[in-house]
Design a protein around this motif. Sequence first.
Motif, PDB file in Angstrom:
ATOM      1  N   LEU A 136     -10.044   4.767   6.334  1.00  0.00           N
ATOM      2  CA  LEU A 136      -9.483   3.423   6.472  1.00  0.00           C
ATOM      3  C   LEU A 136      -9.895   2.480   5.359  1.00  0.00           C
ATOM      4  O   LEU A 136      -9.127   1.589   4.987  1.00  0.00           O
ATOM      5  CB  LEU A 136      -9.887   2.845   7.834  1.00  0.00           C
ATOM      6  CG  LEU A 136      -9.275   1.498   8.237  1.00  0.00           C
ATOM      7  CD1 LEU A 136      -7.754   1.579   8.246  1.00  0.00           C
ATOM      8  CD2 LEU A 136      -9.800   1.072   9.609  1.00  0.00           C
ATOM      9  N   THR A 137     -11.095   2.640   4.806  1.00  0.00           N
ATOM     10  CA  THR A 137     -11.564   1.641   3.841  1.00  0.00           C
ATOM     11  C   THR A 137     -10.658   1.490   2.623  1.00  0.00           C
ATOM     12  O   THR A 137     -10.473   0.360   2.160  1.00  0.00           O
ATOM     13  CB  THR A 137     -13.013   1.931   3.400  1.00  0.00           C
ATOM     14  OG1 THR A 137     -13.132   3.296   3.013  1.00  0.00           O
ATOM     15  CG2 THR A 137     -13.987   1.644   4.522  1.00  0.00           C
ATOM     16  N   PRO A 138     -10.068   2.547   2.052  1.00  0.00           N
ATOM     17  CA  PRO A 138      -9.157   2.320   0.924  1.00  0.00           C
ATOM     18  C   PRO A 138      -7.915   1.517   1.306  1.00  0.00           C
ATOM     19  O   PRO A 138      -7.374   0.777   0.472  1.00  0.00           O
ATOM     20  CB  PRO A 138      -8.779   3.744   0.473  1.00  0.00           C
ATOM     21  CG  PRO A 138      -9.895   4.598   0.940  1.00  0.00           C
ATOM     22  CD  PRO A 138     -10.317   3.989   2.248  1.00  0.00           C
ATOM     23  N   PHE A 139      -7.466   1.649   2.563  1.00  0.00           N
ATOM     24  CA  PHE A 139      -6.331   0.854   3.032  1.00  0.00           C
ATOM     25  C   PHE A 139      -6.741  -0.620   3.129  1.00  0.00           C
ATOM     26  O   PHE A 139      -5.993  -1.517   2.732  1.00  0.00           O
ATOM     27  CB  PHE A 139      -5.857   1.357   4.397  1.00  0.00           C
ATOM     28  CG  PHE A 139      -5.180   2.697   4.357  1.00  0.00           C
ATOM     29  CD1 PHE A 139      -3.797   2.790   4.373  1.00  0.00           C
ATOM     30  CD2 PHE A 139      -5.913   3.858   4.300  1.00  0.00           C
ATOM     31  CE1 PHE A 139      -3.165   4.020   4.339  1.00  0.00           C
ATOM     32  CE2 PHE A 139      -5.299   5.100   4.271  1.00  0.00           C
ATOM     33  CZ  PHE A 139      -3.926   5.183   4.278  1.00  0.00           C
ATOM     34  N   GLU A 140      -7.935  -0.856   3.686  1.00  0.00           N
ATOM     35  CA  GLU A 140      -8.441  -2.223   3.784  1.00  0.00           C
ATOM     36  C   GLU A 140      -8.627  -2.819   2.388  1.00  0.00           C
ATOM     37  O   GLU A 140      -8.249  -3.980   2.148  1.00  0.00           O
ATOM     38  CB  GLU A 140      -9.767  -2.224   4.536  1.00  0.00           C
ATOM     39  CG  GLU A 140      -9.627  -1.840   5.992  1.00  0.00           C
ATOM     40  CD  GLU A 140     -10.955  -1.542   6.666  1.00  0.00           C
ATOM     41  OE1 GLU A 140     -11.064  -1.747   7.887  1.00  0.00           O
ATOM     42  OE2 GLU A 140     -11.892  -1.080   5.967  1.00  0.00           O
ATOM     43  N   ALA A 141      -9.183  -2.030   1.486  1.00  0.00           N
ATOM     44  CA  ALA A 141      -9.391  -2.522   0.123  1.00  0.00           C
ATOM     45  C   ALA A 141      -8.065  -2.883  -0.532  1.00  0.00           C
ATOM     46  O   ALA A 141      -7.948  -3.953  -1.167  1.00  0.00           O
ATOM     47  CB  ALA A 141     -10.123  -1.467  -0.705  1.00  0.00           C
ATOM     48  N   ALA A 142      -7.060  -2.038  -0.384  1.00  0.00           N
ATOM     49  CA  ALA A 142      -5.751  -2.302  -0.995  1.00  0.00           C
ATOM     50  C   ALA A 142      -5.134  -3.578  -0.421  1.00  0.00           C
ATOM     51  O   ALA A 142      -4.532  -4.379  -1.147  1.00  0.00           O
ATOM     52  CB  ALA A 142      -4.820  -1.114  -0.782  1.00  0.00           C
TER      53      ALA A 142
END
Length: 420
Positions: A324-330
């Motif tokens: 999930l973190t790359p989605f949140e970062a994007a």
Amino acid sequence: MHVLIVTDQHPESLGGVQVAIRLQRRYLERLGHRVTIAAPALHRPGYAPTEEDREAYIDLPSWPITRDREYGITWPGARADRALAAALAALPPVDLVHVQGDFWGAMIGLRAARGLGAARGLGRAIPTVITMHNHVDEGTRAVTPLAPLAFQGLRAWRGLALGPCRGAVARRARGAWRYLAELAAEATAVTAPSQHFADELERHGVADEVLVTRGGVDDEAIAQVRALPRSPRSRPRLVWLGRMSHEKRVLEFIDAVAESRIDADVVLHGAGLLLTRVRERIVRYGLEDRVTVAGPVPYRDALAAMRDADALVQTSMGFETQGLTPFEAAALGTPTVFCDHEIADDVAASVEWRVADGSVGELARTLREAVEQLAAAARGADGGSADPESLRVPEEEGRRFLQSAQTAGMVEIYERALLG
């Protein structure tokens, strides 16, 4: 509709699945649905639910299974059945059970769906959706050489809790995949949080059709954090977030930072079994001037750290079912250095860096490349020719990761399951 979510861990414990479940509840309630979440009671010292949460959570009898008492287990059996049934008796009838657990939560949820169906004289379980969050095969093999025995144990446990499998299971489903297939055989619909994991579940015979229901990110939290100014810096800032365990490859990340000799500030957020070894390795390499361990932080602080960073570093490979973190970062405008290409394909951001393979050397090389480009962009902000915004994910691109968009898709699946 009234949706009963049953999961392995309490929604207020640490973890990406728990974040996704809390968001799902909030956005379903905004659409007028009722959500009740049943999970092992949380034993964390000092935890006290809000009045709103107390009405939505059913705390099942449990025992802590980690030293910090963050995580617990509820045995799937008559005692848990009675506790859950008693709590549900005071609530409106449940229309659908959504299992968001792969172990005891899955068994408890399937038993609940059967019990609710029997109480209504249906002769079958009420409609049930299962979301497979956990890459049981890869995760188990990463922590023990006795994985095949563990898979047999899981199947035996499932048999004790649920009895003979109530559905057809594909012959190609073996090991951990067969365990998941036996759970999926009782579901009205099966979903996964990413396309790559859905494809893998289908390929291994877990279900003929696995729908994709990505975990989204909180629209309001993203809007609030996006409005924060990013802090001044003299060199690029990288951030790593997650559980400090072997499958997350946090030690390999420290090795790569040391090998790369990057001129950057690196901040690690999270905790876990490897926390002590992480600190020791930072000292051994003499990285104290570049690498900081911030430890576990509240969700909003984690988002703020990603927003403030120039890049997120995602290091696990073949383990995450979404990541999930790359989605949140994007969604926050921050690009990611990806070790896992399947997660990168799911995010499909216009700004990213991909590590060629799983070696520390390639991760070090990619870190150097990313930091050099980020430093050049920062020099552009000071009057150079580079454009600093060229290495940020555009805001319009990040909107597709918001929870509001993901909840609409989930409701469609619920409605399809209710129609049979």
